[in-house]
Design a protein around this motif. Structure first.
Motif, short mmCIF file in Angstrom:
data_model
loop_
_atom_site.label_atom_id
_atom_site.label_comp_id
_atom_site.label_asym_id
_atom_site.label_seq_id
_atom_site.Cartn_x
_atom_site.Cartn_y
_atom_site.Cartn_z
N ILE A 154 0.83 -1.20 0.00
CA ILE A 154 0.00 0.00 0.00
C ILE A 154 0.87 1.25 0.00
O ILE A 154 0.62 2.22 -0.75
CB ILE A 154 -0.96 -0.01 1.21
CG1 ILE A 154 -2.04 -1.09 1.03
CG2 ILE A 154 -1.61 1.36 1.39
CD1 ILE A 154 -2.90 -1.30 2.25
N GLU A 155 1.89 1.26 0.83
CA GLU A 155 2.77 2.42 0.90
C GLU A 155 3.47 2.67 -0.43
O GLU A 155 3.61 3.81 -0.88
CB GLU A 155 3.79 2.24 2.03
CG GLU A 155 3.15 2.32 3.41
CD GLU A 155 4.14 2.01 4.52
OE1 GLU A 155 5.36 1.93 4.23
OE2 GLU A 155 3.70 1.86 5.68
N ALA A 156 3.92 1.60 -1.08
CA ALA A 156 4.58 1.73 -2.38
C ALA A 156 3.62 2.30 -3.42
O ALA A 156 3.99 3.16 -4.23
CB ALA A 156 5.12 0.39 -2.84
N LEU A 157 2.37 1.84 -3.40
CA LEU A 157 1.37 2.34 -4.34
C LEU A 157 1.02 3.80 -4.07
O LEU A 157 0.78 4.58 -5.01
CB LEU A 157 0.11 1.47 -4.27
CG LEU A 157 0.26 0.06 -4.85
CD1 LEU A 157 -0.95 -0.80 -4.48
CD2 LEU A 157 0.43 0.11 -6.36
N LEU A 158 0.98 4.20 -2.80
CA LEU A 158 0.74 5.60 -2.46
C LEU A 158 1.88 6.49 -2.97
O LEU A 158 1.65 7.57 -3.53
CB LEU A 158 0.58 5.77 -0.95
CG LEU A 158 -0.75 5.30 -0.35
CD1 LEU A 158 -0.67 5.28 1.17
CD2 LEU A 158 -1.91 6.19 -0.81
N ARG A 159 3.12 6.02 -2.78
CA ARG A 159 4.27 6.79 -3.27
C ARG A 159 4.24 6.92 -4.79
O ARG A 159 4.58 7.97 -5.34
CB ARG A 159 5.58 6.15 -2.80
CG ARG A 159 5.91 6.43 -1.33
CD ARG A 159 7.32 5.99 -0.99
NE ARG A 159 7.42 4.55 -0.94
CZ ARG A 159 7.22 3.83 0.18
NH1 ARG A 159 6.92 4.45 1.31
NH2 ARG A 159 7.35 2.52 0.16
N GLY A 201 1.45 6.70 -6.68
CA GLY A 201 0.29 7.49 -7.07
C GLY A 201 0.44 8.97 -6.85
O GLY A 201 -0.06 9.79 -7.63
N VAL A 202 1.15 9.36 -5.81
CA VAL A 202 1.27 10.78 -5.49
C VAL A 202 2.14 11.52 -6.51
O VAL A 202 2.08 12.75 -6.61
CB VAL A 202 1.82 10.97 -4.05
CG1 VAL A 202 3.33 10.83 -4.00
CG2 VAL A 202 1.40 12.33 -3.49
N GLU A 203 2.91 10.78 -7.29
CA GLU A 203 3.72 11.42 -8.32
C GLU A 203 2.86 12.16 -9.36
O GLU A 203 3.33 13.08 -10.02
CB GLU A 203 4.59 10.38 -9.02
CG GLU A 203 5.77 9.88 -8.19
CD GLU A 203 6.83 10.95 -7.95
OE1 GLU A 203 6.95 11.86 -8.80
OE2 GLU A 203 7.53 10.86 -6.93
N THR A 204 1.61 11.77 -9.47
CA THR A 204 0.68 12.46 -10.36
C THR A 204 0.57 13.94 -10.01
O THR A 204 0.31 14.78 -10.89
CB THR A 204 -0.73 11.81 -10.24
OG1 THR A 204 -0.63 10.43 -10.54
CG2 THR A 204 -1.72 12.48 -11.19
N VAL A 208 1.60 18.63 -4.75
CA VAL A 208 0.48 19.44 -4.26
C VAL A 208 -0.78 18.63 -4.51
O VAL A 208 -1.24 18.50 -5.65
CB VAL A 208 0.41 20.80 -4.98
CG1 VAL A 208 -0.76 21.61 -4.43
CG2 VAL A 208 1.72 21.57 -4.80
N VAL A 209 -1.32 18.05 -3.44
CA VAL A 209 -2.42 17.11 -3.54
C VAL A 209 -3.72 17.81 -3.17
O VAL A 209 -3.91 18.23 -2.02
CB VAL A 209 -2.19 15.90 -2.60
CG1 VAL A 209 -3.30 14.86 -2.80
CG2 VAL A 209 -0.82 15.28 -2.85
N PRO A 210 -4.66 17.96 -4.11
CA PRO A 210 -5.93 18.65 -3.81
C PRO A 210 -6.77 17.88 -2.79
O PRO A 210 -6.98 16.68 -2.93
CB PRO A 210 -6.63 18.69 -5.17
CG PRO A 210 -5.56 18.45 -6.18
CD PRO A 210 -4.56 17.55 -5.52
#
Length: 270
Positions: free
Chosen positions: A239-244, A246-249, A257-259
C-alpha cells in the motif's frame, strides 16, 4: 453498545498519540480553512464562542483578535493540554461533542473544524450544538469532500481500501463524507433547528516532498492509518509503495500538491 465503539476508541488513541505533533502535521491539512470559517461566522467582541473538537486550539487562536470569549472542548486530554499552552486566554475542557457539558443557550456561536469526520454520531453532535446555542446563534463546520470529488482522497482511499487483506477485520465506522453531500447537510441542520444554511467549497491541499507523503499521512491522519496498521506487514508495504507511486501524479517540481477540497457549512439557529 454502539457498533462504532471500537472506532471511537481507536480515534481516541490516535489523537492522544498525535497531540504533541498535531500542529506540525494534521494542522497543515486542516488549518487553511479556519480564517474563512471564522469570517463567515462574523465573531463579535461580546460573543461567547465554543470550538467543538478543538484539538490544540487553532480555531481559538484565530478567534483571539476578535476579542470574543472562547471555550474549546475535545475528547483527547492531551489535545486539551496542548490547547491550554497554545491559547492561555481561552477555556478548554475535556468532553464529548455528542454530550456537551454546557447549559442550554450558552453560546453565540459554535464552530467545528473537521470534527464530525471523527465522531460515531455526527448528527447528535449537531443537535448538541443547537442545544447550547442561543436563538439566532451561528453555527459553522468544515468537512472533507469524498473521493468522488477529491483527487487526494481518491488516491488515499482507493489505494488503501482497494489493496487491503479482506481477511483482516476493520472496526465499523460511520460514513466519513456524508455531511459533504449538500442535500444531506442541509437536511440534518434543518432537522436540528437551523436555517439560513450556506455551503461553499474550499480548495485546501497537502503540500510536501514526494518521499514524505506516506510519512505525513501516518503522522497526520487517524482513520487511514488505523486501516493500514491493521494489515499484515507485506500488505502495508505494498500500500505504501502504491501511495508513493500514485502521489507522483501531483508533482510540481520538487514537491507534490495534492488537492483536498472541503465544504464550509454555516447556519443560524432559528
Amino acid at each position: 453498545m454502539s457498533i462504532y465503539s471500537k472506532f471511537e476508541k481507536l480515534e481516541w488513541i490516535g489523537w492522544q498519540e498525535r497531540a504533541a505533533r498535531y500542529d506540525r502535521t494534521t494542522l497543515k491539512m486542516t488549518g487553511s480553512t479556519i480564517p474563512r470559517l471564522i469570517e463567515l461566522i462574523k465573531p463579535r467582541a461580546t460573543d461567547h464562542i465554543l470550538d467543538v473538537c478543538c484539538g490544540t486550539g487553532a480555531v481559538a487562536k484565530h478567534l483571539f483578535p476578535s476579542g470574543a470569549n472562547v471555550s474549546g472542548i475535545d475528547f483527547a486530554p492531551d489535545m486539551i493540554e496542548q490547547a491550554k499552552l497554545s491559547v492561555p486566554s481561552a477555556r478548554f475542557v475535556t468532553g464529548n461533542a455528542q454530550n456537551l457539558p454546557f447549559e442550554d443557550a450558552t453560546f453565540d456561536a459554535v464552530l467545528t473544524n473537521f470534527g464530525h469526520y471523527h465522531l460515531p454520531d455526527p448528527d447528535k453532535a449537531i443537535m448538541e450544538a443547537a442545544r447550547v446555542l442561543k436563538p439566532g446563534g451561528r453555527y459553522g463546520f468544515t468537512t472533507w469532500v469524498g473521493p468522488d470529488a477529491s483527487e487526494g482522497f481518491r488516491l488515499i482511499f482507493e489505494t488503501i481500501l482497494g489493496n487491503v487483506d479482506q481477511a483482516v477485520t476493520i472496526p465499523a465506522a460511520p460514513d466519513a463524507f456524508r455531511l459533504a453531500d449538500e442535500a444531506v447537510a442541509k437536511q440534518v441542520l434543518e432537522s436540528a433547528g437551523f436555517g439560513d444554511v450556506t455551503i461553499e467549497t474550499f480548495p485546501s491541499e497537502i503540500t510536501c516532498a514526494p518521499d514524505d507523503f506516506v510519512a505525513f499521512l501516518k503522522a497526520a491522519t487517524v482513520r487511514a492509518t488505523f486501516v493500514m496498521k491493521a494489515q499484515p506487514e507485506d500488505v502495508q508495504r505494498r500500500i505504501e509503495a502504491l501511495l508513493r507511486e500514485g502521489v507522483e501524479t501531483f508533482r510540481q517540481g520538487e514537491i507534490v500538491v495534492v488537492p483536498m477540497p472541503n465544504r464550509i457549512v454555516t447556519a443560524t439557529l432559528q
